[in-house]
Structures are given as structure tokens and as C-alpha cells.
Design a protein around this motif. Sequence first.
Motif, PDB file in Angstrom:
ATOM      1  N   ALA A  99       0.848  -1.190   0.000  1.00  0.00           N
ATOM      2  CA  ALA A  99       0.000   0.000   0.000  1.00  0.00           C
ATOM      3  C   ALA A  99       0.886   1.243   0.000  1.00  0.00           C
ATOM      4  O   ALA A  99       1.962   1.247   0.596  1.00  0.00           O
ATOM      5  N   VAL A 100       0.416   2.287  -0.669  1.00  0.00           N
ATOM      6  CA  VAL A 100       1.135   3.567  -0.732  1.00  0.00           C
ATOM      7  C   VAL A 100       0.138   4.686  -0.469  1.00  0.00           C
ATOM      8  O   VAL A 100      -0.859   4.812  -1.181  1.00  0.00           O
ATOM      9  N   TYR A 101       0.401   5.478   0.560  1.00  0.00           N
ATOM     10  CA  TYR A 101      -0.503   6.599   0.818  1.00  0.00           C
ATOM     11  C   TYR A 101       0.172   7.912   0.452  1.00  0.00           C
ATOM     12  O   TYR A 101       1.396   8.033   0.443  1.00  0.00           O
ATOM     13  N   GLY A 102      -0.661   8.889   0.099  1.00  0.00           N
ATOM     14  CA  GLY A 102      -0.156  10.141  -0.422  1.00  0.00           C
ATOM     15  C   GLY A 102      -0.096  11.248   0.600  1.00  0.00           C
ATOM     16  O   GLY A 102      -0.533  11.103   1.752  1.00  0.00           O
ATOM     17  N   ARG A 103       0.456  12.366   0.175  1.00  0.00           N
ATOM     18  CA  ARG A 103       0.633  13.530   1.037  1.00  0.00           C
ATOM     19  C   ARG A 103      -0.607  14.419   0.995  1.00  0.00           C
ATOM     20  O   ARG A 103      -1.090  14.786  -0.072  1.00  0.00           O
ATOM     21  N   GLN A 104      -1.118  14.775   2.166  1.00  0.00           N
ATOM     22  CA  GLN A 104      -2.264  15.674   2.270  1.00  0.00           C
ATOM     23  C   GLN A 104      -1.782  17.090   2.554  1.00  0.00           C
ATOM     24  O   GLN A 104      -1.062  17.328   3.523  1.00  0.00           O
ATOM     25  N   LEU A 105      -2.190  18.009   1.709  1.00  0.00           N
ATOM     26  CA  LEU A 105      -1.779  19.399   1.832  1.00  0.00           C
ATOM     27  C   LEU A 105      -2.910  20.257   2.387  1.00  0.00           C
ATOM     28  O   LEU A 105      -4.083  20.061   2.044  1.00  0.00           O
ATOM     29  N   ALA A 106      -2.568  21.189   3.232  1.00  0.00           N
ATOM     30  CA  ALA A 106      -3.548  22.152   3.725  1.00  0.00           C
ATOM     31  C   ALA A 106      -3.970  23.076   2.585  1.00  0.00           C
ATOM     32  O   ALA A 106      -3.288  23.187   1.560  1.00  0.00           O
ATOM     33  N   THR A 107      -5.094  23.731   2.748  1.00  0.00           N
ATOM     34  CA  THR A 107      -5.612  24.640   1.732  1.00  0.00           C
ATOM     35  C   THR A 107      -5.828  26.020   2.345  1.00  0.00           C
ATOM     36  O   THR A 107      -5.555  26.251   3.526  1.00  0.00           O
ATOM     37  N   LYS A 155      -2.548  23.699   9.343  1.00  0.00           N
ATOM     38  CA  LYS A 155      -1.432  23.719   8.403  1.00  0.00           C
ATOM     39  C   LYS A 155      -0.194  23.097   9.042  1.00  0.00           C
ATOM     40  O   LYS A 155       0.547  22.351   8.400  1.00  0.00           O
ATOM     41  N   TYR A 156       0.027  23.384  10.317  1.00  0.00           N
ATOM     42  CA  TYR A 156       1.161  22.786  11.019  1.00  0.00           C
ATOM     43  C   TYR A 156       0.995  21.277  11.126  1.00  0.00           C
ATOM     44  O   TYR A 156       1.939  20.513  10.874  1.00  0.00           O
ATOM     45  N   SER A 157      -0.192  20.817  11.504  1.00  0.00           N
ATOM     46  CA  SER A 157      -0.407  19.382  11.696  1.00  0.00           C
ATOM     47  C   SER A 157      -0.298  18.618  10.377  1.00  0.00           C
ATOM     48  O   SER A 157       0.147  17.473  10.359  1.00  0.00           O
ATOM     49  N   ARG A 158      -0.683  19.257   9.269  1.00  0.00           N
ATOM     50  CA  ARG A 158      -0.522  18.610   7.960  1.00  0.00           C
ATOM     51  C   ARG A 158       0.969  18.360   7.686  1.00  0.00           C
ATOM     52  O   ARG A 158       1.350  17.277   7.237  1.00  0.00           O
ATOM     53  N   ASN A 159       1.805  19.341   7.946  1.00  0.00           N
ATOM     54  CA  ASN A 159       3.242  19.156   7.736  1.00  0.00           C
ATOM     55  C   ASN A 159       3.831  18.152   8.714  1.00  0.00           C
ATOM     56  O   ASN A 159       4.782  17.433   8.396  1.00  0.00           O
ATOM     57  N   PHE A 160       3.286  18.098   9.911  1.00  0.00           N
ATOM     58  CA  PHE A 160       3.744  17.167  10.940  1.00  0.00           C
ATOM     59  C   PHE A 160       3.456  15.725  10.531  1.00  0.00           C
ATOM     60  O   PHE A 160       4.321  14.846  10.647  1.00  0.00           O
ATOM     61  N   ASN A 161       2.251  15.489  10.032  1.00  0.00           N
ATOM     62  CA  ASN A 161       1.844  14.125   9.675  1.00  0.00           C
ATOM     63  C   ASN A 161       2.213  13.721   8.257  1.00  0.00           C
ATOM     64  O   ASN A 161       2.310  12.525   7.962  1.00  0.00           O
ATOM     65  N   TYR A 162       2.416  14.706   7.387  1.00  0.00           N
ATOM     66  CA  TYR A 162       2.702  14.419   5.983  1.00  0.00           C
ATOM     67  C   TYR A 162       3.942  15.212   5.549  1.00  0.00           C
ATOM     68  O   TYR A 162       3.825  16.266   4.914  1.00  0.00           O
TER      69      TYR A 162
END
Length: 330
Positions: A139-147, A155-162
Motif C-alpha cells: 500500500a502507498v498513501y499520499g501527502r495531504q496538503l492544507a488549503t 497547516k502545522y499538523s498537515r506538515n507534521f503528519n505528511y
Amino acid sequence: MKTVDVIIPAYKPGEKFIRQQRMLQNQTYPVNRVIIVNTEAEFLDRDILKDYANVYVRDITAAEFDHGATRNLGVSLSTADYFLLMTDDAVPKDEKLVENLVRMMEGDDLKQVPSGKDGGSYGDATASDKVEKNCKIAAVYGRQLATEESSVDEKYSRNFNYPDRSFVKTIDDLPRLGIKTFFESNVCCLYRRDVFDELNGFPNHTIFNEDMIYCSKMLKAGYASAYCAEAEVLHAHNYNGIQQLHRNFDLGVSQADNPEVFGGIKSEGEGIRLVKGNALSLLKKGRIFSTIRLIWISACKYIGYRLGKNYKKLSRKTIMKLTMNKHYWD
């Protein structure tokens, strides 16, 4: 060339869904079929799909929806080699989403790499971490970006997790990564169909975390999970404190109901590290109000999570007030 179907559970899809469908039709790696498992027929405008010959819709009722079973239903309607699970509000950033996911799935280089500039939530990889991964990626999961609609803390948590660099995880990473070993968000995740069938897919009755439960089975069976930072989707939620309490209550319930996955693995430490880093970042920018909001949101998350972990001590009336997924308890 391996075939790829996209499977999307949908409920009252909106403008993001329209953009998502348009982007899926323009991928550099061809999408064979788009299978939409739609909750309540009245909430999906078929006209937005009329120009897409490869889209198939299966309607279900709200009472039939389940985080695991609904996705299993979508998979059962596919005959592709790989299937890409997405939520109806995850929008591909560009036309290479599927191409990048498939490339990672089929890549020969399975070496662990540092996960980002500051290590993100996965820590800085040391020389000993950069060992050869001999397991097949399943399995391959992708990067989630804030908008633009994302709050500063999201926005911080998106960079932290992805983070901004790709990596591969196996069961050997459990002592180092803890609960994050099983993190594999199916907001955007490509799966091997043969392995999915071998492992009997997602649990058919689960309130939350079906993706982590499956990842646990997958890694314990000797397969690897990959994160592809180049496969990017725009995905944002701006939940308030009470919404986060409900969401994290269900998260806690899922952990309590699956001790074979979550038992003996502390997850609170990861959340504390995220909140501390987020708060420091906000304070350095002078965002006092945002810091107060973060503390409130975080408190709601923790209270919801602890209540969920201990739901067996609560009355049914209390549970129904706290849960997001009321049909789960039918």
C-alpha cells in the motif's frame, strides 16, 4: 501496465468532489474506472458525472454505511490490479497523482529515508534506519496538503503528519515509531488487490480507523507500507472543538474495540508532541488567539479520545450524544 480503479465513498459531495472528478479524468497514468459508493441517492447530482464514461455509482442507505464494509463493497466492484481509495473531498494537486503512487508501489528502491526537513512526526532517520527493506510494498498513501481554508494549526499538523520526503515502513519500525507505524490514511491510498484479498480486506464493522487496522494486518503479514510525498492531494477540515470531541470519541472507541492492534501502544505521546510543536510555532509568530484556539481544540480531542477509550463504562444515552456514527451502534 497494471490497471487502477479509484474507489470513493461519498456523502453529500460538493464542489471539491467536482474538482476531484475532473482531475481524475486527466491523470497521466490512466484510471480504469471510478467507483463511487454513495450514501443516500438523493444527495448526489448525477449530472456532474454524465460526461465521464468510466464512472460507476452504487447507492447505499445511511443505515448501511460502515467505514470498513462500505469500502469493502467498493473494492468488490473492482477487478483492477490496484485500487486507489479516496474520500470525496480529497482533490489531486496535479495530473501525476496516480502515476506517482504506482511508481512508488512498483519501485525497486525500498530504502528508508529521512521523513522531512525537521523529521516531522517520524523523527530524523539515522544511518541505522536506512536499511534495506526487503518486504513487498502492499500500500502507498499520499501527502495531504492544507488549503486556504485551513486554520494555522491545521497547516502545522498537515506538515507534521505528511512530511516532504517519502519513506517505507515495516513491522520492524514499531519500536521506533510506535502507533505511527500503522498510520496509512485512506483519504488517498493505493492498495494491491491481491494482498488486500489475501488479508480479507477491512473489518466489516468498524467505527473508525479501518485504514490503520488493515495496515497493522499488512505489516504483521510481512508486507511494507509506503508514503509517497510526491503524490499530493488538497484536503482540509476546519473542525471546531465539539466536532473534534465527537470525532476523537469514535477514534477512542475504535482503539478500545481493537486491542490486537492498539493494545500496549501508547498514542497520547504523539498527540502531545504535535500540540507542543504547534503551540511553540504559533507563539513564535505572535498568534496568541490561535494558540488559545489550539489549546481548546486539543483539550476537546483528548477528552473525546479518553471517553471513547472508556465507552464501555458509559450509558447508551451518553454514547449516542458523543458519537459521530450513530448507525454503528444499531
